[in-house]
Write a protein that holds these residues in place. Structure first.
Motif, PDB file in Angstrom:
ATOM      1  N   ALA A   2     -55.213 158.705  56.374  1.00 54.92           N
ATOM      2  CA  ALA A   2     -54.049 159.593  56.356  1.00 54.92           C
ATOM      3  C   ALA A   2     -53.644 159.954  57.776  1.00 54.92           C
ATOM      4  CB  ALA A   2     -54.369 160.858  55.567  1.00 54.92           C
ATOM      5  N   PRO A   3     -52.364 160.099  58.022  1.00 56.48           N
ATOM      6  CA  PRO A   3     -51.921 160.490  59.361  1.00 56.48           C
ATOM      7  C   PRO A   3     -52.158 161.984  59.602  1.00 56.48           C
ATOM      8  CG  PRO A   3     -50.038 160.395  57.911  1.00 56.48           C
ATOM      9  CD  PRO A   3     -51.226 159.934  57.092  1.00 56.48           C
ATOM     10  N   HIS A   4     -52.125 162.343  60.854  1.00 54.69           N
ATOM     11  CA  HIS A   4     -52.186 163.760  61.197  1.00 54.69           C
ATOM     12  C   HIS A   4     -50.850 164.413  60.866  1.00 54.69           C
ATOM     13  CE1 HIS A   4     -53.086 167.452  63.277  1.00 54.69           C
ATOM     14  NE2 HIS A   4     -52.058 167.285  64.086  1.00 54.69           N
ATOM     15  N   VAL A   5     -50.919 165.556  60.205  1.00 55.91           N
ATOM     16  CA  VAL A   5     -49.713 166.316  59.875  1.00 55.91           C
ATOM     17  C   VAL A   5     -49.662 167.519  60.822  1.00 55.91           C
ATOM     18  CG1 VAL A   5     -48.404 167.508  58.087  1.00 55.91           C
ATOM     19  CG2 VAL A   5     -49.919 165.605  57.474  1.00 55.91           C
ATOM     20  N   PRO A   6     -48.872 167.447  61.886  1.00 57.11           N
ATOM     21  CA  PRO A   6     -48.902 168.527  62.883  1.00 57.11           C
ATOM     22  C   PRO A   6     -48.232 169.797  62.371  1.00 57.11           C
ATOM     23  CG  PRO A   6     -47.198 166.951  63.440  1.00 57.11           C
ATOM     24  CD  PRO A   6     -47.931 166.382  62.256  1.00 57.11           C
ATOM     25  N   GLU A   7     -48.796 170.927  62.699  1.00 51.75           N
ATOM     26  CA  GLU A   7     -48.140 172.185  62.357  1.00 51.75           C
ATOM     27  C   GLU A   7     -46.877 172.385  63.181  1.00 51.75           C
ATOM     28  OE1 GLU A   7     -50.686 175.534  62.518  1.00 51.75           O
ATOM     29  OE2 GLU A   7     -52.136 174.740  61.068  1.00 51.75           O
ATOM     30  N   ARG A   8     -46.893 171.833  64.384  1.00 46.40           N
ATOM     31  CA  ARG A   8     -45.715 171.900  65.246  1.00 46.40           C
ATOM     32  C   ARG A   8     -45.725 170.692  66.162  1.00 46.40           C
ATOM     33  NH1 ARG A   8     -45.469 177.279  67.501  1.00 46.40           N
ATOM     34  NH2 ARG A   8     -43.978 176.440  68.990  1.00 46.40           N
ATOM     35  N   LEU A   9     -44.551 170.277  66.595  1.00 44.16           N
ATOM     36  CA  LEU A   9     -44.435 169.145  67.512  1.00 44.16           C
ATOM     37  C   LEU A   9     -44.472 169.572  68.965  1.00 44.16           C
ATOM     38  CD1 LEU A   9     -41.703 166.803  65.929  1.00 44.16           C
ATOM     39  CD2 LEU A   9     -44.110 166.263  66.337  1.00 44.16           C
ATOM     40  N   HIS A  22     -44.959 162.625  65.921  1.00 44.24           N
ATOM     41  CA  HIS A  22     -46.268 162.905  66.518  1.00 44.24           C
ATOM     42  C   HIS A  22     -47.092 161.620  66.656  1.00 44.24           C
ATOM     43  CE1 HIS A  22     -49.920 165.150  67.462  1.00 44.24           C
ATOM     44  NE2 HIS A  22     -50.545 164.379  66.593  1.00 44.24           N
ATOM     45  N   PHE A  23     -47.075 160.782  65.641  1.00 42.41           N
ATOM     46  CA  PHE A  23     -47.788 159.503  65.695  1.00 42.41           C
ATOM     47  C   PHE A  23     -47.319 158.689  66.895  1.00 42.41           C
ATOM     48  CE2 PHE A  23     -48.191 155.013  64.560  1.00 42.41           C
ATOM     49  CZ  PHE A  23     -49.491 154.925  64.080  1.00 42.41           C
ATOM     50  N   ALA A  24     -46.014 158.622  67.095  1.00 40.09           N
ATOM     51  CA  ALA A  24     -45.466 157.849  68.211  1.00 40.09           C
ATOM     52  C   ALA A  24     -45.766 158.509  69.555  1.00 40.09           C
ATOM     53  CB  ALA A  24     -43.956 157.690  68.023  1.00 40.09           C
ATOM     54  N   MET A  25     -45.679 159.830  69.605  1.00 42.36           N
ATOM     55  CA  MET A  25     -45.982 160.533  70.856  1.00 42.36           C
ATOM     56  C   MET A  25     -47.420 160.268  71.301  1.00 42.36           C
ATOM     57  SD  MET A  25     -44.068 164.187  70.100  1.00 42.36           S
ATOM     58  CE  MET A  25     -44.547 164.978  71.658  1.00 42.36           C
ATOM     59  N   ALA A  76     -49.154 157.640  70.594  1.00 40.88           N
ATOM     60  CA  ALA A  76     -49.297 156.233  70.973  1.00 40.88           C
ATOM     61  C   ALA A  76     -48.810 155.966  72.387  1.00 40.88           C
ATOM     62  CB  ALA A  76     -48.537 155.349  69.977  1.00 40.88           C
ATOM     63  N   VAL A  77     -47.791 156.703  72.830  1.00 36.92           N
ATOM     64  CA  VAL A  77     -47.219 156.444  74.164  1.00 36.92           C
ATOM     65  C   VAL A  77     -47.635 157.477  75.196  1.00 36.92           C
ATOM     66  CG1 VAL A  77     -45.233 155.280  73.136  1.00 36.92           C
ATOM     67  CG2 VAL A  77     -45.070 157.711  73.734  1.00 36.92           C
ATOM     68  N   GLY A  78     -48.519 158.399  74.819  1.00 40.83           N
ATOM     69  CA  GLY A  78     -49.029 159.372  75.782  1.00 40.83           C
ATOM     70  C   GLY A  78     -48.159 160.579  76.016  1.00 40.83           C
ATOM     71  N   LEU A  79     -47.286 160.913  75.084  1.00 39.65           N
ATOM     72  CA  LEU A  79     -46.454 162.110  75.226  1.00 39.65           C
ATOM     73  C   LEU A  79     -47.070 163.328  74.539  1.00 39.65           C
ATOM     74  CD1 LEU A  79     -42.838 160.697  74.684  1.00 39.65           C
ATOM     75  CD2 LEU A  79     -43.822 161.592  76.808  1.00 39.65           C
ATOM     76  N   ALA A  80     -48.068 163.111  73.691  1.00 37.16           N
ATOM     77  CA  ALA A  80     -48.678 164.234  72.967  1.00 37.16           C
ATOM     78  C   ALA A  80     -49.874 164.784  73.743  1.00 37.16           C
ATOM     79  CB  ALA A  80     -49.128 163.783  71.587  1.00 37.16           C
TER      80      ALA A  80
END
Length: 626
Positions: free
Chosen positions: A13-20, A617-620, A622-626
């Motif tokens: 399951a993916p992470h479901v962020p409370e906030r981006l 969030h998944f994409a962030m 992957a590219v180092g933005l999170a």
């Protein structure tokens, strides 16, 4: 909400962020764009134009609303857990018809309830049953294939795995007047209800349909029209004038969609030749002396009035952007929706005297704005490719970039407001939207260039635009995400397997993942579409399906992939997605799966927000933005 039923396969399951975003204002802004109430252009009863309906998300779910223009009263009509999009109002204004399926599976029937139902929407199944009943009791359930409502006669189309069945109901009697295994549907009913136009693909190509007009008295054919191989006809509507047998159609005789008026009884034609680039659609003015033209060119649309007697074309000045539907009221005023990438949509009315004002204002605060789009024109293997590009405000240099691939495939990205595009910009991504071969609005040859090699053809254009984005300095080649829903989800999975060196991550919503299994399980209308697109069924052209299926390229997938899918999706069914996920799991490939209880996407705003947060969030990460 994601669900896990007993016996379902388990996937990461993916992470479901409370906030981006850590910044409170930024977090509130992106969510507000989705939550802001919106309304569609209203539809109205032909003979009681004060009785209008529209679709809105004001309740948090997309539902149908009634609007009595005489009193100003607005009332929510439908109230279903997974929302309601498809509805119309009877010509006498007495009843509202809407399509009732199960949890977004698109299989069901039309139901009818009084326009003036009084009170609140149906909050219980008992209340709903008392107010809404199956409109034509002896028409079987199925996938919708057209609906035309008259005063004396109703025409209903139904598609099932067996084929297409068309019915009329008049005088208390229901008649099935047409049945074929090929795709067909109800298209238009004349004002006096003597003539009924149907679309059909008896020639074997549902992507380029023919039109037949029948007499409703005995269902004998009055006229047939087919322009030949690769040239479809789309019957739009009969003249709104009583006794006028003229039918407005779209044709593509000169390599693009244009308008044609066909007098079906005299069998004469009036082609509407306009000195406009791109493609057009249209509708009648109330007296049938003019047409309202919606013109589409390079991602933007505009409105015109075309006088049939003088052939004069007059612009109804609208700013550059997207016209999201339009119609002409009995007094000649034009109601339409407008937005562009920076400004949220608004429903406006242009009066006969030329004044233009807001028509419908939904309750609550409007959506925050976003960034404008820029055009890019890139030379590709099949000709010049048009892409729309947006960059985060105040940024320079190569950026992490998401390539958002539209669905369809016969659709197009436009200069329209998108809360989804905006959140990617807020997250720091540049956004590139590609109107690849297969897109509409760029001529028939461009749209049909994917025949016989779907998916791979489109991705050649995506690759060319990707190369341009890198060479122009817009894009960091080490931080590229490919994302899309439906056909865009299919292209995303296919890109990860056939272009592994280009992509850092992939986000695929409701995709085709295993094309052979998808063909076996999908609704018949799409099987018919696929046969026309691929050149046959999987049994007839197995090599084409194998070459164009994401499942074929599983071993080459190197980037992490997120897949989102609905349990009840008849277009991209769940089994074929599980086949793909099983393959990823066997290889130990990085992947995550979000499964939800709906069909081909969700009409529930909170669910849309959850899915968007998961994707970005998944994409962030992957590219180092999170």
């Amino acid at each position: 909400m994601t669900t896990q039923q007993p016996g379902e396969k388990q996937y990461p399951a993916p992470h479901v962020p409370e906030r981006l975003f850590p910044d409170e204002a930024a977090e509130r802004r992106w969510r507000s764009r989705f939550l802001a109430p919106r309304v569609s252009v209203p539809d109205w009863a032909l003979d009681a134009p004060d009785a209008s309906i529209y679709v809105s998300n004001a309740s948090g779910v997309w539902e149908i609303y009634a609007w009595d223009r005489a009193t100003g009263e607005r009332r929510q009509v439908t109230d279903r857990p997974n929302g309601t999009l498809h509805g119309t109002v009877s010509p006498d204004g007495e009843s509202i018809w809407w399509f009732d399926d199960t949890d977004g599976d698109e299989f069901g029937s039309w139901v009818r309830q009084p326009f003036d139902a009084g009170g609140a929407p149906q909050h219980t199944e008992t209340a709903k049953a008392a107010k809404a009943a199956k409109a034509v009791a002896d028409v079987p359930d199925g996938y919708p294939a057209g609906l035309e409502i008259g005063h004396r006669l109703v025409a209903v189309g139904v598609s099932t795995d067996d084929g297409s069945a068309l019915y009329t109901h008049a005088g208390g009697e229901t008649t099935r007047f047409y049945f074929r295994s090929e795709d067909a549907g109800i298209a238009a009913l004349s004002r006096d209800e003597r003539l009924l136009a149907i679309a059909h693909s008896e020639h074997g190509d549902s992507r380029h349909p023919a039109v037949r007009v029948l007499a409703t008295g005995g269902f004998e054919a009055v006229a047939d029209k087919w322009d030949g191989e690769g040239k479809g006809l789309d019957a739009l509507e009969f003249s709104p004038v009583e006794g006028d047998p003229r039918l407005l159609l779209l044709h593509e005789r000169r390599g693009r969609e244009e308008l044609l008026i066909w007098d079906v009884e005299a069998d004469t034609e009036q082609e509407i030749e306009l000195d406009l680039p791109g493609e057009v659609a249209g509708t009648w003015y109330p007296d049938a002396d003019a047409l309202l033209i919606v013109h589409f060119h390079e991602g933007r649309s505009s409105l015109y009035r075309y006088d049939l007697a003088s052939a004069e074309l007059a612009a109804l000045d609208t700013p550059p952007g997207r016209i999201g539907g339009g119609g002409v009221r009995p007094d000649g005023s034009v109601e339409y929706s407008w937005s562009n990438a920076a400004q949220p949509p608004v429903v406006r009315v242009r009066r006969v005297d030329g004044t233009d004002e807001v028509l419908l204002t939904p309750p609550g605060d409007p959506a925050p704005g976003s960034q404008a789009l820029e055009d890019a024109f890139v030379d590709g293997p099949g000709g010049r490719i048009h892409a729309l590009v947006a960059k985060p405000a105040g940024t320079d240099g190569p950026r992490p970039t998401v390539f958002l691939l539209h669905g369809g495939p016969h659709a197009a990205d436009e200069d329209r407001f998108s809360a989804y595009r905006a959140v990617w910009l807020d997250a720091g991504f540049a956004v590139v939207e590609v109107n690849y071969r297969g897109s509409t609005g760029y001529g028939s040859a461009w749209r049909d260039a994917i025949e016989g090699r779907p998916g791979l053809t489109e991705l050649e254009d995506v690759a060319a635009v990707h190369d341009w984005a890198v060479s122009s300095g817009l894009t960091d080649p080490q931080r590229c995400v490919v994302s899309g829903g439906s056909w865009g989800g299919y292209l995303t999975l296919l890109a990860l397997g056939t272009q592994p060196g280009r992509w850092t991550a992939g986000v695929a919503g409701v995709p085709v993942a295993d094309y052979v299994a998808a063909y076996e399980d999908e609704m018949e209308q799409l099987r018919s579409f696929d046969r026309a697109l691929f050149g046959g069924s999987p049994e007839e052209v197995p090599d084409v399906y194998r070459e164009c299926s994401p499942l074929t390229y599983l071993d080459a997938v190197a980037a992490p992939v997120l897949v989102l899918a609905g349990d009840n999706d008849p277009r991209c069914p769940i089994r074929q997605i599980e086949n793909y996920l099983d393959g990823l799991a066997e290889r130990g490939a990085a992947h995550a799966f979000y499964r939800y209880d709906a069909g081909h996407g969700s009409l529930v705003i909170s669910e849309t927000i959850t899915q968007t947060a998961i994707e970005v969030h998944f994409a962030m990460e992957a590219v180092g933005l999170a």
